[in-house]
Write a protein that holds these residues in place. Structure first.
Motif, PDB file in Angstrom:
ATOM      1  N   ILE A 174     -21.030  -6.471   7.516  1.00 32.72           N
ATOM      2  CA  ILE A 174     -20.052  -5.380   6.432  1.00 32.72           C
ATOM      3  C   ILE A 174     -18.477  -5.361   7.091  1.00 32.72           C
ATOM      4  N   THR A 175     -18.324  -5.062   8.327  1.00 37.59           N
ATOM      5  CA  THR A 175     -17.025  -5.302   8.660  1.00 37.59           C
ATOM      6  C   THR A 175     -16.304  -6.462   8.352  1.00 37.59           C
ATOM      7  N   GLY A 176     -16.736  -7.780   8.251  1.00 38.71           N
ATOM      8  CA  GLY A 176     -16.289  -8.911   7.763  1.00 38.71           C
ATOM      9  C   GLY A 176     -15.954  -9.030   6.442  1.00 38.71           C
ATOM     10  N   ILE A 177     -16.962  -8.734   5.699  1.00 41.52           N
ATOM     11  CA  ILE A 177     -16.965  -8.848   4.039  1.00 41.52           C
ATOM     12  C   ILE A 177     -15.902  -7.696   3.304  1.00 41.52           C
ATOM     13  N   TYR A 178     -15.901  -6.691   4.083  1.00 46.71           N
ATOM     14  CA  TYR A 178     -15.089  -5.528   3.316  1.00 46.71           C
ATOM     15  C   TYR A 178     -13.880  -5.108   4.224  1.00 46.71           C
ATOM     16  N   GLY A 179     -13.726  -5.637   5.522  1.00 50.61           N
ATOM     17  CA  GLY A 179     -12.597  -5.389   6.280  1.00 50.61           C
ATOM     18  C   GLY A 179     -11.286  -5.799   5.517  1.00 50.61           C
ATOM     19  N   PRO A 180     -11.244  -7.204   5.112  1.00 55.29           N
ATOM     20  CA  PRO A 180     -10.133  -7.469   4.157  1.00 55.29           C
ATOM     21  C   PRO A 180      -9.379  -6.590   3.359  1.00 55.29           C
ATOM     22  N   PHE A 181     -10.184  -5.642   2.616  1.00 53.19           N
ATOM     23  CA  PHE A 181      -9.827  -4.761   1.521  1.00 53.19           C
ATOM     24  C   PHE A 181      -9.107  -3.520   2.442  1.00 53.19           C
ATOM     25  N   ALA A 182      -9.570  -3.468   3.592  1.00 50.62           N
ATOM     26  CA  ALA A 182      -8.947  -2.262   4.354  1.00 50.62           C
ATOM     27  C   ALA A 182      -7.510  -2.630   4.716  1.00 50.62           C
ATOM     28  N   ALA A 183      -7.460  -3.816   5.339  1.00 49.75           N
ATOM     29  CA  ALA A 183      -6.147  -4.283   5.747  1.00 49.75           C
ATOM     30  C   ALA A 183      -5.196  -4.490   4.709  1.00 49.75           C
ATOM     31  N   ALA A 184      -5.715  -5.077   3.645  1.00 50.06           N
ATOM     32  CA  ALA A 184      -4.715  -5.080   2.123  1.00 50.06           C
ATOM     33  C   ALA A 184      -4.440  -3.808   1.896  1.00 50.06           C
ATOM     34  N   ALA A 185      -5.218  -2.884   1.832  1.00 55.87           N
ATOM     35  CA  ALA A 185      -4.886  -1.634   1.339  1.00 55.87           C
ATOM     36  C   ALA A 185      -3.785  -0.997   2.257  1.00 55.87           C
ATOM     37  N   THR A 186      -3.881  -0.934   3.606  1.00 53.65           N
ATOM     38  CA  THR A 186      -2.978  -0.609   4.725  1.00 53.65           C
ATOM     39  C   THR A 186      -1.559  -1.252   4.327  1.00 53.65           C
ATOM     40  N   CYS A 187      -1.701  -2.442   4.371  1.00 54.48           N
ATOM     41  CA  CYS A 187      -0.255  -3.073   4.163  1.00 54.48           C
ATOM     42  C   CYS A 187       0.182  -2.823   2.712  1.00 54.48           C
ATOM     43  N   ALA A 188      -0.534  -2.951   1.944  1.00 54.57           N
ATOM     44  CA  ALA A 188       0.174  -2.704   0.365  1.00 54.57           C
ATOM     45  C   ALA A 188       0.880  -1.197   0.440  1.00 54.57           C
ATOM     46  N   SER A 189       0.155  -0.178   1.216  1.00 55.14           N
ATOM     47  CA  SER A 189       0.725   1.105   1.132  1.00 55.14           C
ATOM     48  C   SER A 189       2.025   1.000   2.044  1.00 55.14           C
ATOM     49  N   LEU A 190       2.258   0.495   3.276  1.00 54.67           N
ATOM     50  CA  LEU A 190       3.276   0.189   3.884  1.00 54.67           C
ATOM     51  C   LEU A 190       4.500  -0.616   3.057  1.00 54.67           C
ATOM     52  N   MET A 191       4.049  -1.610   2.578  1.00 50.94           N
ATOM     53  CA  MET A 191       5.065  -2.302   1.666  1.00 50.94           C
ATOM     54  C   MET A 191       5.321  -1.883   0.382  1.00 50.94           C
ATOM     55  N   LYS A 192       4.765  -0.674   0.165  1.00 47.00           N
ATOM     56  CA  LYS A 192       5.062  -0.053  -1.297  1.00 47.00           C
ATOM     57  C   LYS A 192       5.026  -0.948  -2.316  1.00 47.00           C
ATOM     58  N   LEU A 193       3.736  -1.619  -2.408  1.00 47.64           N
ATOM     59  CA  LEU A 193       3.561  -2.557  -3.542  1.00 47.64           C
ATOM     60  C   LEU A 193       2.978  -1.633  -4.681  1.00 47.64           C
ATOM     61  N   ASP A 194       3.480  -2.064  -5.670  1.00 47.09           N
ATOM     62  CA  ASP A 194       3.121  -1.224  -7.164  1.00 47.09           C
ATOM     63  C   ASP A 194       1.581  -1.374  -7.448  1.00 47.09           C
ATOM     64  N   ALA A 195       1.065  -0.620  -8.506  1.00 52.11           N
ATOM     65  CA  ALA A 195      -0.609  -0.514  -8.544  1.00 52.11           C
ATOM     66  C   ALA A 195      -0.801  -2.124  -8.782  1.00 52.11           C
TER      67      ALA A 195
END
Length: 472
Positions: A174-195
Motif C-alpha cells: 500500500i505504501t507503493g500504490i497510495y504513496g504517490p497520492f500523499a506526495a502529490a497532495a503535499t506538493c500541491a498544497s505547497l505549490m498552491k495549485l488550484d482545485a
C-alpha cells in the motif's frame, strides 16, 4: 491567483461546494483549500513528531547499502547543482523529485519509520516531499505543516477507501500504490495549485502507483525502493499538473481503471471523503519503537512481557505459541531462514525469537551474526503459530496479537490489543527524541528536535543545516 500558476488550466472549482463534487474532485478541492488554521492542534503535533522521526530515520538509513545505491543513481550524470538537499549533507544538490526520492528511500530503509493501521508508511512519503519542495520554494513552517497534514490524510483515506486488508491480500504494497497520492497532495498544497490542478495531480499520481509484496519471497531490496519511488511519482505529478499537464480527475472512482476497483474487491469510495476536514485519521498515526514490520509490534510487546514474567535468560527449549490473523500470517508468518535483513524484519518468527532471547528488536538484532545465531534460528523455527479468528475481527483496526510460553507445565500468555507506539499506547515527542538519539548518537539530536517540534517558527533550511552535523 497568478496566471502562471494556472497555466494550462481551463476550469476551476474554487467557488463550488465540495460536497457536490465527485470524490476525486472533492478531495482535490479540500487539499487546495486547506489552511493551517483548519488543522487541529493534535494533528499539528502528529505532523511535527513525524518530521523529527522521519528525518532521523532517513539520516540513519543512508548508512544502508540500498539507500547508498539510490543516491548514486540519482547523482549519475548530474552536475551536483539542484534545489533540494540530501538529508545529512550541507547543501542542495538534486532536483526536488530526486532529493525527495532518496530521502524517502532512506527513511524507509531499515523499518524504523512511522506507520498507520491503514497498512502504510506516510512519513517516508509526505515529509521528504514537503521538505524538498519547501526548500525550493522557501515556504514557511506553517505551510510545511499544512502540506504534510494534507499528504498524510490523503494517503490514509486512500487506503481506507480501498480496504487495507483486502488490498494487502491481493499482493499490493500500500505504501507503493497510495504513496504517490500523499506526495502529490503535499506538493500541491505547497505549490498552491488550484482545485483543478490538484485533481490532475492526484490523477497523475494514482496512475503511477506501484509496488507488490513479491520482495517477501526472497527478502530483496525492492520494498525499500517503494517509498522513494512513490515520493518521486507524487512530486512529478504535482509539477506536471502545475504546467497544465492533465491527469484523470476520476482516478479513485472510475469504473474502468479507477485505483480503488483495480486494487481491491472490497473498496468503498465514500470513505475517501467521509467527514473530510472533521475527522483526521492522521491523528492515529503510530511511531515504531522496534526496527521491523509494524504488524509484528504487538507480538514483540507480548514476547517481552512473557519474558519478564518467566525470567531471563531465555531457555530456548521452552515451547512458545503465537496467535495470528490471516493477514499477518500471509505477510509475516512464513518459515524463517537466515537471509537478508529485510527477510528477518518481516519475519514474525524471527522478531519474537529476538525479543525473547535478546530482550530487544533494534538494529543490532539485524546483523548477520544475530540473524544466523543458532539459538535465534532454532527458536524461530520451533514457534507454533496458529490462526486465531478473533484476531481477524480486530485487524487492521487493532494491530493485535498474543504470545504464550510454557513454564512448569503451565502456559504464560500475554495478549496485546494495540502495540507500543500506537495511539492507545503512544510514543510522544520526548520518546521520539530518545529513539533518534539511540540510532544517531553523534547527531545534535536535541537541537534537531527543538527545530522540528517547533517548525512553524523555524525554516526548513535551518533544520537541514542541523541534520548535516550528524557526523561531527
Amino acid at each position: 491567483m497568478n496566471d502562471d500558476r494556472r497555466a494550462g488550466s481551463t476550469h476551476t472549482h474554487a467557488h463550488t461546494d465540495a460536497r457536490t463534487l465527485a470524490p476525486t474532485r472533492e478531495l482535490a478541492a479540500w487539499i487546495s483549500g486547506l489552511k493551517y488554521e483548519d488543522i487541529p492542534q493534535r494533528t499539528r503535533e502528529v505532523v511535527r513528531i513525524a518530521i523529527l522521526d522521519t528525518v532521523g530515520c532517513s539520516i540513519y538509513g543512508f548508512g544502508t547499502p540500498w539507500a547508498a545505491m539510490m543516491l548514486k543513481w540519482a547523482r549519475a550524470g548530474g552536475s551536483g547543482n539542484g534545489d533540494a538537499t540530501v538529508w545529512g549533507e550541507n547543501s542542495p544538490s538534486l532536483r526536488v523529485a530526486d532529493a525527495a526520492m532518496v530521502n524517502g528511500s532512506a527513511a524507509h530503509a531499515f523499518e524504523l519509520d512511522d506507520y498507520h493501521n491503514a497498512k502504510l508508511h506516510a512519513g517516508a512519503i509526505a515529509v521528504p516531499a514537503a521538505l524538498a519542495m519547501a526548500e525550493k520554494l522557501g515556504a514557511d513552517g506553517k505551510a510545511v505543516v499544512t502540506a504534510i497534514a494534507a499528504g498524510y490524510e490523503t494517503m490514509i483515506r486512500s487506503s481506507l477507501a480501498s480496504n487495507p486488508s483486502a488490498t494487502r491480500l491481493r499482493g499490493w504494497h500500500i505504501t507503493g500504490i497510495y504513496g504517490p497520492f500523499a506526495a502529490a497532495a503535499t506538493c500541491a498544497s505547497l505549490m498552491k495549485l488550484d482545485a483543478e490542478q490538484t485533481a490532475w495531480a492526484l490523477g497523475l499520481a494514482g496512475t503511477q502507483g506501484a509496488g507488490t509484496w513479491a520482495f517477501n519471497a526472497d527478502g530483496t531490496m525492492s520494498k525499500r525502493f517503494h517509498a522513494g519511488k512513490a515520493v518521486h511519482s507524487g512530486v512529478l505529478a504535482a509539477e506536471l499538473a502545475a504546467m497544465g499537464y492533465t491527469g484523470p480527475t476520476q482516478i479513485y472512482e472510475s469504473e474502468d481503471g479507477g485505483v480503488l476497483k483495480a486494487h481491491s474487491d472490497a473498496s468503498d469510495v465514500s470513505l475517501l471523503t467521509l467527514d473530510l476536514g472533521r475527522v483526521w485519521h492522521t491523528d492515529t498515526n503510530s511511531i515504531k519503537p522496534y526496527s521491523c514490520c509494524g504488524s509484528t509490534h504487538a507480538y514483540i510487546d507480548a514476547a517481552l512481557a512473557v519474558r519478564k514474567k518467566i525470567g531471563a535468560p531465555w531457555n530456548s527449549k521452552q515451547r512458545v505459541k503465537v496467535g495470528l490473523s490471516k493477514v499477518v500470517d500471509v505477510q509475516c508468518g512464513f518459515d524463517y531462514a537466515p537471509g537478508s535483513a529485510l527477510n528477518a524484519q518481516m519475519s514474525l518468527r524471527y522478531v519474537i525469537a529476538a525479543a525473547l532471547v535478546d530482550g530487544q528488536v533494534l538494529p543490532p538484532q539485524f546483523t548477520s551474526e544475530r540473524m544466523n545465531d543458532p539459538a535465534l534460528v532454532g527458536l524461530a523455527e520451533q514457534l507454533a503459530c496458529e490462526h486465531d479468528p478473533k484476531l481477524d475481527a480486530l485487524y487492521p483496526k487493532h494491530f493485535a496479537g498474543w504470545v504464550a510460553a510454557e513454564k512448569d507445565g503451565q502456559w504464560v500468555r500475554q495478549d496485546i490489543l494495540n502495540p507500543t507506539g500506537s495511539i492507545d499506547n503512544p510514543v510522544d515527542a520526548a520518546g521520539v527524541t530518545e529513539k533518534i538519539r539511540g540510532i544517531l548518537p553523534s547527531a545534535p539530536v536535541d537541537a534537531i528536535a527543538k527545530v522540528a517540534l517547533d517548525i512553524e517558527n523555524h525554516s526548513v533550511r535551518e533544520l537541514l543545516a542541523l541534520a548535516a552535523q550528524h557526523n561531527t
